[in-house]
Design a protein around this motif. Sequence first.
Motif, PDB file in Angstrom:
ATOM      1  N   PHE A  56       0.833  -1.207   0.000  1.00 14.01           N
ATOM      2  CA  PHE A  56       0.000   0.000   0.000  1.00 14.01           C
ATOM      3  C   PHE A  56       0.869   1.260   0.000  1.00 14.01           C
ATOM      4  N   SER A  57       1.943   1.234   0.797  1.00 15.58           N
ATOM      5  CA  SER A  57       2.799   2.428   0.819  1.00 15.58           C
ATOM      6  C   SER A  57       4.022   2.263  -0.076  1.00 15.58           C
ATOM      7  N   GLY A  58       4.323   1.023  -0.487  1.00 12.99           N
ATOM      8  CA  GLY A  58       5.500   0.790  -1.318  1.00 12.99           C
ATOM      9  C   GLY A  58       5.141   0.708  -2.787  1.00 12.99           C
ATOM     10  N   LYS A  59       5.294  -0.487  -3.345  1.00  9.03           N
ATOM     11  CA  LYS A  59       5.114  -0.672  -4.787  1.00  9.03           C
ATOM     12  C   LYS A  59       3.780  -0.125  -5.320  1.00  9.03           C
ATOM     13  N   GLY A  60       2.719  -0.244  -4.526  1.00 11.19           N
ATOM     14  CA  GLY A  60       1.407   0.211  -4.994  1.00 11.19           C
ATOM     15  C   GLY A  60       1.315   1.725  -5.129  1.00 11.19           C
ATOM     16  N   THR A  61       2.189   2.454  -4.457  1.00  8.42           N
ATOM     17  CA  THR A  61       2.219   3.933  -4.426  1.00  8.42           C
ATOM     18  C   THR A  61       0.887   4.551  -3.988  1.00  8.42           C
ATOM     19  N   CYS A  62       0.029   3.764  -3.312  1.00  5.86           N
ATOM     20  CA  CYS A  62      -1.301   4.256  -2.913  1.00  5.86           C
ATOM     21  C   CYS A  62      -1.198   5.499  -2.021  1.00  5.86           C
ATOM     22  N   THR A  63      -0.223   5.513  -1.094  1.00 10.55           N
ATOM     23  CA  THR A  63      -0.144   6.627  -0.138  1.00 10.55           C
ATOM     24  C   THR A  63       0.339   7.938  -0.776  1.00 10.55           C
ATOM     25  N   LEU A  64       0.833   7.864  -2.028  1.00 11.25           N
ATOM     26  CA  LEU A  64       1.175   9.123  -2.705  1.00 11.25           C
ATOM     27  C   LEU A  64      -0.077   9.981  -2.850  1.00 11.25           C
ATOM     28  N   CYS A  65      -1.215   9.336  -3.087  1.00  7.46           N
ATOM     29  CA  CYS A  65      -2.468  10.079  -3.291  1.00  7.46           C
ATOM     30  C   CYS A  65      -3.412   9.896  -2.100  1.00  7.46           C
ATOM     31  N   HIS A  66      -3.493   8.666  -1.589  1.00  5.03           N
ATOM     32  CA  HIS A  66      -4.417   8.400  -0.482  1.00  5.03           C
ATOM     33  C   HIS A  66      -3.744   8.742   0.841  1.00  5.03           C
ATOM     34  N   PRO A  73      -9.441  10.234  -1.404  1.00 10.47           N
ATOM     35  CA  PRO A  73      -9.971   9.853  -0.080  1.00 10.47           C
ATOM     36  C   PRO A  73      -8.865   9.261   0.794  1.00 10.47           C
ATOM     37  N   ASP A  74      -8.829   9.648   2.064  1.00  5.54           N
ATOM     38  CA  ASP A  74      -7.791   9.166   2.990  1.00  5.54           C
ATOM     39  C   ASP A  74      -8.185   7.777   3.492  1.00  5.54           C
ATOM     40  N   LEU A  75      -7.802   6.757   2.720  1.00 10.83           N
ATOM     41  CA  LEU A  75      -8.257   5.389   3.002  1.00 10.83           C
ATOM     42  C   LEU A  75      -7.797   4.878   4.362  1.00 10.83           C
ATOM     43  N   LEU A  76      -6.689   5.427   4.876  1.00 11.72           N
ATOM     44  CA  LEU A  76      -6.210   4.956   6.176  1.00 11.72           C
ATOM     45  C   LEU A  76      -7.066   5.532   7.301  1.00 11.72           C
ATOM     46  N   ALA A  77      -7.738   6.653   7.042  1.00  6.75           N
ATOM     47  CA  ALA A  77      -8.517   7.314   8.087  1.00  6.75           C
ATOM     48  C   ALA A  77      -9.986   6.882   8.093  1.00  6.75           C
ATOM     49  N   ILE A  78     -10.475   6.350   6.974  1.00  8.97           N
ATOM     50  CA  ILE A  78     -11.893   5.969   6.926  1.00  8.97           C
ATOM     51  C   ILE A  78     -12.035   4.448   6.990  1.00  8.97           C
ATOM     52  N   ASP A  79     -13.247   4.005   7.289  1.00  5.22           N
ATOM     53  CA  ASP A  79     -13.540   2.573   7.234  1.00  5.22           C
ATOM     54  C   ASP A  79     -13.852   2.253   5.769  1.00  5.22           C
ATOM     55  N   VAL A  80     -12.890   1.665   5.084  1.00  4.10           N
ATOM     56  CA  VAL A  80     -12.996   1.486   3.640  1.00  4.10           C
ATOM     57  C   VAL A  80     -14.132   0.513   3.270  1.00  4.10           C
ATOM     58  N   ILE A  81     -14.351  -0.490   4.115  1.00  9.04           N
ATOM     59  CA  ILE A  81     -15.381  -1.486   3.792  1.00  9.04           C
ATOM     60  C   ILE A  81     -16.779  -0.865   3.892  1.00  9.04           C
ATOM     61  N   MET A 146      -2.913  -7.443  -5.367  1.00 13.90           N
ATOM     62  CA  MET A 146      -4.152  -6.688  -5.126  1.00 13.90           C
ATOM     63  C   MET A 146      -4.973  -7.339  -4.013  1.00 13.90           C
ATOM     64  N   ASP A 147      -5.005  -8.680  -4.006  1.00 20.53           N
ATOM     65  CA  ASP A 147      -5.711  -9.379  -2.922  1.00 20.53           C
ATOM     66  C   ASP A 147      -5.090  -9.047  -1.567  1.00 20.53           C
ATOM     67  N   ALA A 148      -3.749  -8.977  -1.530  1.00 25.04           N
ATOM     68  CA  ALA A 148      -3.066  -8.680  -0.261  1.00 25.04           C
ATOM     69  C   ALA A 148      -3.478  -7.285   0.227  1.00 25.04           C
ATOM     70  N   ILE A 149      -3.577  -6.328  -0.697  1.00 27.71           N
ATOM     71  CA  ILE A 149      -3.973  -4.964  -0.313  1.00 27.71           C
ATOM     72  C   ILE A 149      -5.414  -4.962   0.203  1.00 27.71           C
ATOM     73  N   ILE A 150      -6.290  -5.715  -0.477  1.00 20.15           N
ATOM     74  CA  ILE A 150      -7.687  -5.768  -0.033  1.00 20.15           C
ATOM     75  C   ILE A 150      -7.769  -6.419   1.358  1.00 20.15           C
ATOM     76  N   ALA A 151      -6.970  -7.465   1.564  1.00 19.61           N
ATOM     77  CA  ALA A 151      -6.949  -8.103   2.895  1.00 19.61           C
ATOM     78  C   ALA A 151      -6.525  -7.081   3.944  1.00 19.61           C
ATOM     79  N   PHE A 152      -5.526  -6.273   3.605  1.00 18.90           N
ATOM     80  CA  PHE A 152      -5.065  -5.229   4.537  1.00 18.90           C
ATOM     81  C   PHE A 152      -6.190  -4.217   4.796  1.00 18.90           C
TER      82      PHE A 152
END
Length: 273
Positions: A56-66, A73-81, A146-152
Amino acid sequence: MSVLGKTVGFSVLLTLVFTLVANLLPQVEGEAPEEKIIDLGALTMDSFVALGESLFSGKGTCTLCHNDMGRAPDLLAIDVIQTAEQHLADESYRGAASDAVGYLHESLVDPGAYVVKGFGKKGSNDGESPMPHVDKPPIQLSAVEMDAIIAFLQAKDGHEITVELPTEAPPATVEAEKKSSAAPAPAATGEEVAAKYGCQACHTLLGTESPVGPALTDVGSRLSVEQIRESIIQPDVEIAEGFSAGMMPKDFADRMTVKELEMIVKLLSEQKG
Ligand code: HEC
Ligand code: HEC
């Protein structure tokens, strides 16, 4: 060589290998969470979730935007599910998912199926998403990743994890991620710098496209070498026309080696359209 000679030689070699491994270990443990297990036989859900978190913070580069800067959307701050379930039920949802996991998977491979209000591509009236298809270059996550990120994302707010552990995970994936998060090696070329720091997640460059920031394919003919360097070190000093401040990460100067910075500046100054 005698049998004894060979045996002794082999023992010396083994000792050397063990010494080397023992020397490497503390470094690896210091940087990587210890749950990162590479033996797939021993892959547990905990280690799969840990892999997702590091992607999520490495190869996926998700935290560059999230993150908390408001560009996504700040996915770490909200309940994503919970949020996924609400968006599935929204009348402007255009996708094919029927549950939260399906929705999250779709968000990764087809971000336009639902565009979170206020976060659409500029001028598209929330009709198009600026998020890259993360299964395509330059991010190119595998199905297992992608499954690993969803599990996280399920685990982080205490939801039941419903993605399945990979039965035939390509070990290379886990291995590569372990390496990349253990000790990020300095990049050797400008192209590697762009990949390592995720520049292409936001900029059209080197054959991949992104609408988030200005295209850099002609930046060498628009900006001087000094201006390019400043845009990377202090992105908010001069804001590219039509784009807003606060979007481009401000910590590249801290994270890059001097050599990496000079390589990416040189590469960009050679992009003349
Ligand atoms: C270049 C910026 C960017 C990157 C990189 C990025 N995203 Fe996004 N993402 C967005 C934006 C902007 C939105 C909101 C617009 C939309 O709904 O598509 C979004 C939406 C989402 C959504 C839907 C959220 C919701 O409430 O419906 C999910 C899930 C998501 N991203 C996950 C990820 C993951 C996981 C990664 C990394 C593998 C990632 N994103 C990488 C910009 C980005
Ligand atoms: C999360 C998105 C994002 C990432 C990641 C990102 N940028 Fe940017 N960048 C922007 C935005 C938005 C702008 C325009 C606003 C501004 O000038 O600050 C910009 C502006 C620039 C400019 C000035 C362009 C011009 O035409 O004036 C340069 C050069 C640049 N970025 C280089 C880089 C490099 C090199 C990297 C990787 C090390 C990178 N950017 C990573 C979003 C990003």
